[in-house]
Design an enzyme around this catalytic site. Sequence first.
Site, PDB file in Angstrom:
ATOM      1  N   GLU A 117       0.857  -1.196   0.000  1.00  0.00           N
ATOM      2  CA  GLU A 117       0.000   0.000   0.000  1.00  0.00           C
ATOM      3  C   GLU A 117       0.887   1.239   0.000  1.00  0.00           C
ATOM      4  OE1 GLU A 117      -3.289   0.977  -0.270  1.00  0.00           O
ATOM      5  OE2 GLU A 117      -2.325   2.930  -0.055  1.00  0.00           O
ATOM      6  N   LYS A 141     -29.339  12.880 -12.170  1.00  0.00           N
ATOM      7  CA  LYS A 141     -29.358  11.919 -11.079  1.00  0.00           C
ATOM      8  C   LYS A 141     -29.513  12.710  -9.785  1.00  0.00           C
ATOM      9  CE  LYS A 141     -26.692   7.824  -9.962  1.00  0.00           C
ATOM     10  NZ  LYS A 141     -25.976   7.928  -8.704  1.00  0.00           N
ATOM     11  N   SER A 152     -18.677   2.166  -7.802  1.00  0.00           N
ATOM     12  CA  SER A 152     -19.848   1.691  -7.068  1.00  0.00           C
ATOM     13  C   SER A 152     -20.591   0.644  -7.900  1.00  0.00           C
ATOM     14  CB  SER A 152     -20.773   2.870  -6.767  1.00  0.00           C
ATOM     15  OG  SER A 152     -21.733   2.491  -5.838  1.00  0.00           O
ATOM     16  N   HIS A 181     -25.514  -1.974  -1.276  1.00  0.00           N
ATOM     17  CA  HIS A 181     -26.631  -1.868  -2.214  1.00  0.00           C
ATOM     18  C   HIS A 181     -27.363  -3.211  -2.376  1.00  0.00           C
ATOM     19  CE1 HIS A 181     -25.937   2.211  -3.685  1.00  0.00           C
ATOM     20  NE2 HIS A 181     -24.639   1.963  -3.556  1.00  0.00           N
ATOM     21  N   ILE A 216     -13.249  -0.765 -10.193  1.00  0.00           N
ATOM     22  CA  ILE A 216     -14.198  -1.150  -9.129  1.00  0.00           C
ATOM     23  C   ILE A 216     -14.840   0.126  -8.564  1.00  0.00           C
ATOM     24  CG2 ILE A 216     -14.556  -2.558  -7.070  1.00  0.00           C
ATOM     25  CD1 ILE A 216     -13.441  -4.179  -9.410  1.00  0.00           C
ATOM     26  N   CYS A 266     -11.243  11.652  23.494  1.00  0.00           N
ATOM     27  CA  CYS A 266     -12.170  12.409  22.647  1.00  0.00           C
ATOM     28  C   CYS A 266     -13.484  12.527  23.410  1.00  0.00           C
ATOM     29  CB  CYS A 266     -12.375  11.682  21.315  1.00  0.00           C
ATOM     30  SG  CYS A 266     -13.800  12.268  20.405  1.00  0.00           S
TER      31      CYS A 266
HETATM   32  C1  LIG Z   1     -18.295   8.941  -4.064  1.00  0.00           C
HETATM   33  C2  LIG Z   1     -18.345   7.446  -3.979  1.00  0.00           C
HETATM   34  C3  LIG Z   1     -19.458   6.797  -3.475  1.00  0.00           C
HETATM   35  C4  LIG Z   1     -19.520   5.413  -3.431  1.00  0.00           C
HETATM   36  N1  LIG Z   1     -20.558   4.799  -2.787  1.00  0.00           N
HETATM   37  C5  LIG Z   1     -20.582   3.452  -2.696  1.00  0.00           C
HETATM   38  C6  LIG Z   1     -21.610   2.799  -1.978  1.00  0.00           C
HETATM   39  O1  LIG Z   1     -22.442   3.423  -1.327  1.00  0.00           O
HETATM   40  N2  LIG Z   1     -21.659   1.447  -2.019  1.00  0.00           N
HETATM   41  C7  LIG Z   1     -20.760   0.713  -2.706  1.00  0.00           C
HETATM   42  O2  LIG Z   1     -20.904  -0.496  -2.756  1.00  0.00           O
HETATM   43  N3  LIG Z   1     -19.720   1.296  -3.331  1.00  0.00           N
HETATM   44  C8  LIG Z   1     -19.597   2.647  -3.319  1.00  0.00           C
HETATM   45  N4  LIG Z   1     -18.559   3.264  -3.930  1.00  0.00           N
HETATM   46  C9  LIG Z   1     -17.529   2.446  -4.548  1.00  0.00           C
HETATM   47  C10 LIG Z   1     -16.520   1.921  -3.537  1.00  0.00           C
HETATM   48  O3  LIG Z   1     -16.087   2.958  -2.693  1.00  0.00           O
HETATM   49  C11 LIG Z   1     -15.344   1.353  -4.305  1.00  0.00           C
HETATM   50  O4  LIG Z   1     -15.812   0.462  -5.266  1.00  0.00           O
HETATM   51  C12 LIG Z   1     -14.365   0.618  -3.416  1.00  0.00           C
HETATM   52  O5  LIG Z   1     -13.998   1.393  -2.303  1.00  0.00           O
HETATM   53  C13 LIG Z   1     -13.147   0.279  -4.243  1.00  0.00           C
HETATM   54  O6  LIG Z   1     -12.208  -0.337  -3.421  1.00  0.00           O
HETATM   55  P1  LIG Z   1     -10.760  -0.616  -3.967  1.00  0.00           P
HETATM   56  O7  LIG Z   1     -10.062  -1.379  -2.920  1.00  0.00           O
HETATM   57  O8  LIG Z   1     -10.838  -1.187  -5.349  1.00  0.00           O
HETATM   58  O9  LIG Z   1     -10.114   0.833  -4.197  1.00  0.00           O
HETATM   59  P2  LIG Z   1      -9.414   1.827  -3.172  1.00  0.00           P
HETATM   60  O10 LIG Z   1     -10.089   1.885  -1.884  1.00  0.00           O
HETATM   61  O11 LIG Z   1      -9.222   3.112  -3.906  1.00  0.00           O
HETATM   62  O12 LIG Z   1      -8.001   1.148  -2.908  1.00  0.00           O
HETATM   63  C14 LIG Z   1      -6.944   1.177  -3.828  1.00  0.00           C
HETATM   64  C15 LIG Z   1      -5.669   1.270  -3.032  1.00  0.00           C
HETATM   65  O13 LIG Z   1      -4.548   1.142  -3.891  1.00  0.00           O
HETATM   66  C16 LIG Z   1      -3.525   1.968  -3.397  1.00  0.00           C
HETATM   67  N5  LIG Z   1      -2.555   2.203  -4.457  1.00  0.00           N
HETATM   68  C17 LIG Z   1      -2.754   2.887  -5.613  1.00  0.00           C
HETATM   69  N6  LIG Z   1      -1.614   2.914  -6.340  1.00  0.00           N
HETATM   70  C18 LIG Z   1      -0.699   2.217  -5.647  1.00  0.00           C
HETATM   71  C19 LIG Z   1       0.676   1.892  -5.871  1.00  0.00           C
HETATM   72  N7  LIG Z   1       1.334   2.314  -6.959  1.00  0.00           N
HETATM   73  N8  LIG Z   1       1.336   1.156  -4.954  1.00  0.00           N
HETATM   74  C20 LIG Z   1       0.700   0.733  -3.826  1.00  0.00           C
HETATM   75  N9  LIG Z   1      -0.588   1.032  -3.544  1.00  0.00           N
HETATM   76  C21 LIG Z   1      -1.282   1.751  -4.449  1.00  0.00           C
HETATM   77  C22 LIG Z   1      -4.289   3.214  -2.961  1.00  0.00           C
HETATM   78  O14 LIG Z   1      -3.544   4.036  -2.084  1.00  0.00           O
HETATM   79  C23 LIG Z   1      -5.519   2.626  -2.339  1.00  0.00           C
HETATM   80  O15 LIG Z   1      -5.391   2.431  -0.958  1.00  0.00           O
HETATM   81  C24 LIG Z   1     -18.449   4.652  -3.950  1.00  0.00           C
HETATM   82  C25 LIG Z   1     -17.319   5.301  -4.424  1.00  0.00           C
HETATM   83  C26 LIG Z   1     -17.239   6.683  -4.396  1.00  0.00           C
HETATM   84  C27 LIG Z   1     -15.966   7.349  -4.793  1.00  0.00           C
END
Ligand SMILES: Cc1cc2nc3c(=O)[nH]c(=O)nc-3n(C[C@H](O)[C@H](O)[C@H](O)COP(=O)(O)OP(=O)(O)OC[C@H]3O[C@@H](n4cnc5c(N)ncnc54)[C@H](O)[C@@H]3O)c2cc1C
Length: 481
Positions: free
Chosen positions: A31, A248, A335, A49, A333, A397
């Site tokens: 990370e 939306k 929402s 959802h 990945i 806190c």
């Molecule tokens: C505004 C918003 C609302 C949403 N609402 C919902 C909801 O209500 N319900 C739902 O199901 N989903 C929702 N989502 C979607 C959901 O948040 C994401 O699908 C999910 O968090 C994706 O997880 P992830 O682990 O793929 O990505 P992330 O959480 O972005 O994790 C990716 C990780 O990779 C790391 N990384 C990147 N590059 C590197 C590198 N070069 N080396 C090492 N580490 C690296 C980053 O620092 C990060 O920690 C929403 C998203 C957003 C933005």
Amino acid sequence: MYDIIIIGAGVVGSLIARELSKYNIKIALLEKENDVSCGASKANSGIIHGGYDAKHGTLKSKLSHKGNQMYDKLNSELNFGFERIGSLVIGYNEEDLESLKKLMENGKKNGVKNLEILTKDKIKEIEPNINDNVKYALYCKDVGIVSPYEVTIAAAENAVENGVKLFLNNEVISIKKDEFFIVETTKKIFKSKYIINCAGLYSDKIANMVGIDDFYIIPRKGEYMLFEKYYGDIVNHVIFQVPTKHGKGVLVTKTYHNNLMIGPNAQEIDTKEDTSTSIETLKSIYEKSKNSIPNIDYKKIIRSFAGIRATSDRHDFIIEESKVKNFINVAGIESPGLTSAPAIAKMVENILLNKENFEKKENFNPYRKAIVKKKLKTELLSNNELKPLLDNETYICRCEQVSKETILDALSRGIEIKSVDGIKRRTRAGMGICQGNFCGPRVKKVISEYYNIPIESVKDRDHASGIINERVNRIEILKKF
Ligand SMILES: Cc1cc2nc3c(=O)[nH]c(=O)nc-3n(C[C@H](O)[C@H](O)[C@H](O)COP(=O)(O)OP(=O)(O)OC[C@H]3O[C@@H](n4cnc5c(N)ncnc54)[C@H](O)[C@@H]3O)c2cc1C
């Protein structure tokens, strides 16, 4: 040498790490930030959802319903806190009713069972503060709420407990493929047989490092307003607005810990790091929220924040072994990625089990204890009962009533936490109305004593990059709304 390197400790990477930690294999989770859950998994709506709106036939549609159904068991093991409060997609006229019926049909095709169209009287009965203009609603009993970072932290803690090696502050900067993958980070060189790319917004960049260029990521920002704790009680469900030709709508919901939250908008942006908020956007979100709940008191605002969706140009999840052997992309990945994450982890496990005969560990421990539990209003001490600030026994806190013991518990879970934000997400210290102004320095002191490090080396925030985005604060909102 590792069997598997997972890049990115968001909810997806952390749940995959946890799923694979059932096997006798060596796993590294890399990370770039100084904590887990610093990307999209930190700042989103926190909705599990129902799975009715993802277009039938897409990977999103399959995994969101499946993921939703996995949350009860996941929560019973990891104790992050999950509540099925149900959702209403509201409509105002006959045209909207047609859209709601289509949504229901789509949901049924996706396998969602608990769907029902409600009319005005019933809606008012279960959601008394709803806008009087609302005539119809699609009700889904299965929809739930979580704190997304608590899910991620719980999964990462449990993965570490089961032998996964977590390397924070390790940004992957190059990958070479020889007999094995050679992964260079800002700190170290790693080798592994497999790579699982869960780098969220940067998953395209990571894929590019091994010559994969068959997708790219479009960052789409969403801004939110978060209101006082227990003000969440003005709603009973997650309230969505039916998308219309005018755009939306926004959602209104209580959070798991009972704050009220409204948002998000969706705006394509040029940079992947811009989590700033703007007064114009927040005003527009607030105006739209009135179509659901007309009397939200903006004076109860605590803060604004923004998250960035990692939308792919394929407009569906990308979960596949790429054209580079043993390099698995888990990209795009957006929402409902939080909802789908447990099912995504299973899908990745199956991709690997089709290629390898991993042996199960005998001592895999699926359980993890909660750090904090949801507090009812009646469980809080009154101001008169709280010990004075300088008393050793007072809460660190006071707003969220978090003790030193709770913070020490968070620090002892196998993940190094050297920021105030890291403690905030685990214990809620700093989540209250004062937003850490009083407890921030006290939390720093506890961290510095725990690790025996100078207090100046404890960070406020978690971004290793040091980028600080301006967010509209409470005072500005009170002045400009
Ligand atoms: C505004 C918003 C609302 C949403 N609402 C919902 C909801 O209500 N319900 C739902 O199901 N989903 C929702 N989502 C979607 C959901 O948040 C994401 O699908 C999910 O968090 C994706 O997880 P992830 O682990 O793929 O990505 P992330 O959480 O972005 O994790 C990716 C990780 O990779 C790391 N990384 C990147 N590059 C590197 C590198 N070069 N080396 C090492 N580490 C690296 C980053 O620092 C990060 O920690 C929403 C998203 C957003 C933005």
